[in-house]
Design a protein around this motif. Structure first.
Motif, PDB file in Angstrom:
ATOM      1  N   ASN A 122       0.826  -1.204   0.000  1.00 55.83           N
ATOM      2  CA  ASN A 122       0.000   0.000   0.000  1.00 55.83           C
ATOM      3  C   ASN A 122       0.860   1.254   0.000  1.00 55.83           C
ATOM      4  O   ASN A 122       0.561   2.228  -0.705  1.00 55.83           O
ATOM      5  CB  ASN A 122      -0.930  -0.021   1.207  1.00 55.83           C
ATOM      6  CG  ASN A 122      -1.942   1.094   1.194  1.00 55.83           C
ATOM      7  OD1 ASN A 122      -1.872   2.023   1.989  1.00 55.83           O
ATOM      8  ND2 ASN A 122      -2.917   1.020   0.292  1.00 55.83           N
ATOM      9  N   ALA A 123       1.937   1.237   0.786  1.00 56.28           N
ATOM     10  CA  ALA A 123       2.850   2.384   0.817  1.00 56.28           C
ATOM     11  C   ALA A 123       3.478   2.616  -0.554  1.00 56.28           C
ATOM     12  O   ALA A 123       3.619   3.762  -1.009  1.00 56.28           O
ATOM     13  CB  ALA A 123       3.933   2.161   1.868  1.00 56.28           C
ATOM     14  N   ASN A 128       3.863   5.763  -5.589  1.00 56.20           N
ATOM     15  CA  ASN A 128       3.765   5.858  -7.048  1.00 56.20           C
ATOM     16  C   ASN A 128       2.672   6.836  -7.466  1.00 56.20           C
ATOM     17  O   ASN A 128       2.836   7.598  -8.429  1.00 56.20           O
ATOM     18  CB  ASN A 128       3.481   4.473  -7.642  1.00 56.20           C
ATOM     19  CG  ASN A 128       4.663   3.524  -7.478  1.00 56.20           C
ATOM     20  OD1 ASN A 128       5.805   3.960  -7.311  1.00 56.20           O
ATOM     21  ND2 ASN A 128       4.395   2.228  -7.525  1.00 56.20           N
ATOM     22  N   HIS A 129       1.565   6.836  -6.742  1.00 57.35           N
ATOM     23  CA  HIS A 129       0.471   7.769  -7.032  1.00 57.35           C
ATOM     24  C   HIS A 129       0.918   9.212  -6.828  1.00 57.35           C
ATOM     25  O   HIS A 129       0.624  10.096  -7.651  1.00 57.35           O
ATOM     26  CB  HIS A 129      -0.729   7.454  -6.136  1.00 57.35           C
ATOM     27  CG  HIS A 129      -1.889   8.369  -6.313  1.00 57.35           C
ATOM     28  ND1 HIS A 129      -2.664   8.377  -7.455  1.00 57.35           N
ATOM     29  CD2 HIS A 129      -2.397   9.343  -5.501  1.00 57.35           C
ATOM     30  CE1 HIS A 129      -3.616   9.294  -7.344  1.00 57.35           C
ATOM     31  NE2 HIS A 129      -3.471   9.894  -6.169  1.00 57.35           N
ATOM     32  N   VAL A 130       1.630   9.465  -5.764  1.00 53.42           N
ATOM     33  CA  VAL A 130       2.130  10.818  -5.479  1.00 53.42           C
ATOM     34  C   VAL A 130       3.088  11.270  -6.578  1.00 53.42           C
ATOM     35  O   VAL A 130       3.018  12.417  -7.055  1.00 53.42           O
ATOM     36  CB  VAL A 130       2.828  10.859  -4.100  1.00 53.42           C
ATOM     37  CG1 VAL A 130       3.550  12.193  -3.904  1.00 53.42           C
ATOM     38  CG2 VAL A 130       1.813  10.642  -2.982  1.00 53.42           C
ATOM     39  N   ASP A 131       3.965  10.378  -6.984  1.00 58.71           N
ATOM     40  CA  ASP A 131       4.922  10.740  -8.031  1.00 58.71           C
ATOM     41  C   ASP A 131       4.211  11.060  -9.354  1.00 58.71           C
ATOM     42  O   ASP A 131       4.636  11.959 -10.099  1.00 58.71           O
ATOM     43  CB  ASP A 131       5.932   9.612  -8.237  1.00 58.71           C
ATOM     44  CG  ASP A 131       6.874   9.466  -7.051  1.00 58.71           C
ATOM     45  OD1 ASP A 131       6.958  10.409  -6.232  1.00 58.71           O
ATOM     46  OD2 ASP A 131       7.524   8.400  -6.927  1.00 58.71           O
ATOM     47  N   LYS A 132       3.122  10.352  -9.636  1.00 59.39           N
ATOM     48  CA  LYS A 132       2.348  10.650 -10.835  1.00 59.39           C
ATOM     49  C   LYS A 132       1.699  12.030 -10.733  1.00 59.39           C
ATOM     50  O   LYS A 132       1.648  12.790 -11.716  1.00 59.39           O
ATOM     51  CB  LYS A 132       1.276   9.583 -11.058  1.00 59.39           C
ATOM     52  CG  LYS A 132       1.828   8.252 -11.544  1.00 59.39           C
ATOM     53  CD  LYS A 132       0.705   7.254 -11.752  1.00 59.39           C
ATOM     54  CE  LYS A 132       1.244   5.919 -12.239  1.00 59.39           C
ATOM     55  NZ  LYS A 132       0.155   4.909 -12.423  1.00 59.39           N
ATOM     56  N   LEU A 147       3.235  17.598  -1.877  1.00 58.45           N
ATOM     57  CA  LEU A 147       3.302  16.293  -2.530  1.00 58.45           C
ATOM     58  C   LEU A 147       4.733  15.757  -2.528  1.00 58.45           C
ATOM     59  O   LEU A 147       4.955  14.546  -2.343  1.00 58.45           O
ATOM     60  CB  LEU A 147       2.780  16.394  -3.960  1.00 58.45           C
ATOM     61  CG  LEU A 147       1.259  16.500  -4.110  1.00 58.45           C
ATOM     62  CD1 LEU A 147       0.887  16.817  -5.560  1.00 58.45           C
ATOM     63  CD2 LEU A 147       0.570  15.216  -3.646  1.00 58.45           C
ATOM     64  N   ALA A 148       5.688  16.636  -2.731  1.00 62.10           N
ATOM     65  CA  ALA A 148       7.093  16.209  -2.702  1.00 62.10           C
ATOM     66  C   ALA A 148       7.453  15.687  -1.304  1.00 62.10           C
ATOM     67  O   ALA A 148       8.173  14.679  -1.172  1.00 62.10           O
ATOM     68  CB  ALA A 148       7.998  17.367  -3.091  1.00 62.10           C
TER      69      ALA A 148
END
Length: 229
Positions: A122-123, A128-132, A147-148
């Motif tokens: 989940n982490a 990956n979602h944040v990086d997108k 977000l960073a």
């Protein structure tokens, strides 16, 4: 145990003088036997007190061993139900563990491994979602900065869960508690960054909550494994 001295009889005006003299110089056999029995009884009582705590501890050890043996016979869905009854988020605990096919025949150790891996996966997904999101339409500097920070938070959380999986192999339950709790703090720190800017709603509130709940479930199972429910 103490007995009255001869002088106490002398001070008693109702005691015949002749008998006092006989008692003080020549104790009869019944008196000697009674004294010996009382002394032996006292020593026996002391020995019982000395050894009883060890017997109690031994019984406690037997009870704990029997309890752990009984739980070792419980596997899969029955064990999941028993474990998740201790969890704060019971529904998520059950549904997440049951979603993994290996859980059907898992023992408590294997359920702990599954729970930690679910939190780790989940982490990774959130990272990956944040990086997108960082590579998409977020042009607001505050949101991008938050977000960073979240990306760094979840990278750290991933590392902590990985450390926990390694600690599980050596039964480092205290270390697991420390690192999983730190991972939960990472998720909270991510969410807190957006709270500092009320005009910028966090896009990760729901995901942060689910991650914390998965970590909570992992901690519950770890603690049960540590005490041998």
């Amino acid at each position: 145990m103490s007995f009255p001295s001869c002088s106490s009889y002398l001070n008693n005006p109702t005691t015949p003088t002749k008998k006092i003299s006989q008692f003080s110089h020549q104790p009869n056999r019944k008196t000697r036997d009674k004294d010996m029995i009382n002394t032996i009884s006292s020593l026996f009582f002391i020995l019982v007190l000395a050894f009883r705590p060890h017997k109690i501890l031994a019984q406690d050890d037997q009870d704990l061993g029997s309890m752990m043996s009984d739980h070792n016979l419980v596997l899969g869905e029955e064990l999941i139900a028993k474990v998740c009854d201790h969890a704060i988020y019971k529904n998520l605990c059950s549904s997440s563990l049951q979603s993994v096919p290996e859980s059907k025949d898992a023992d408590l150790y294997e359920l702990t491994t599954i729970a930690l891996k679910l939190a780790a996966e989940n982490a990774t997904e959130i990272k990956n979602h944040v990086d997108k999101l960082l590579n998409s339409s977020y042009s607001d500097p505050y949101s991008r900065r938050d977000l960073a920070d979240c990306s760094e938070n979840y990278q750290d959380a991933m590392d902590r869960i990985e450390d926990s999986l390694q600690a599980l192999e050596t039964k480092g339950y205290n270390d697991i508690n420390t690192w999983v709790t730190a991972a939960m703090a990472d998720a909270e720190s991510c969410e807190e960054g957006f709270r500092d800017h009320p005009d910028h709603k966090s896009p990760l509130t729901g995901k942060n909550a689910v991650f914390n709940q998965l970590c909570s479930t992992a901690l519950t199972i770890t603690n049960l494994l540590a005490v041998g429910i």
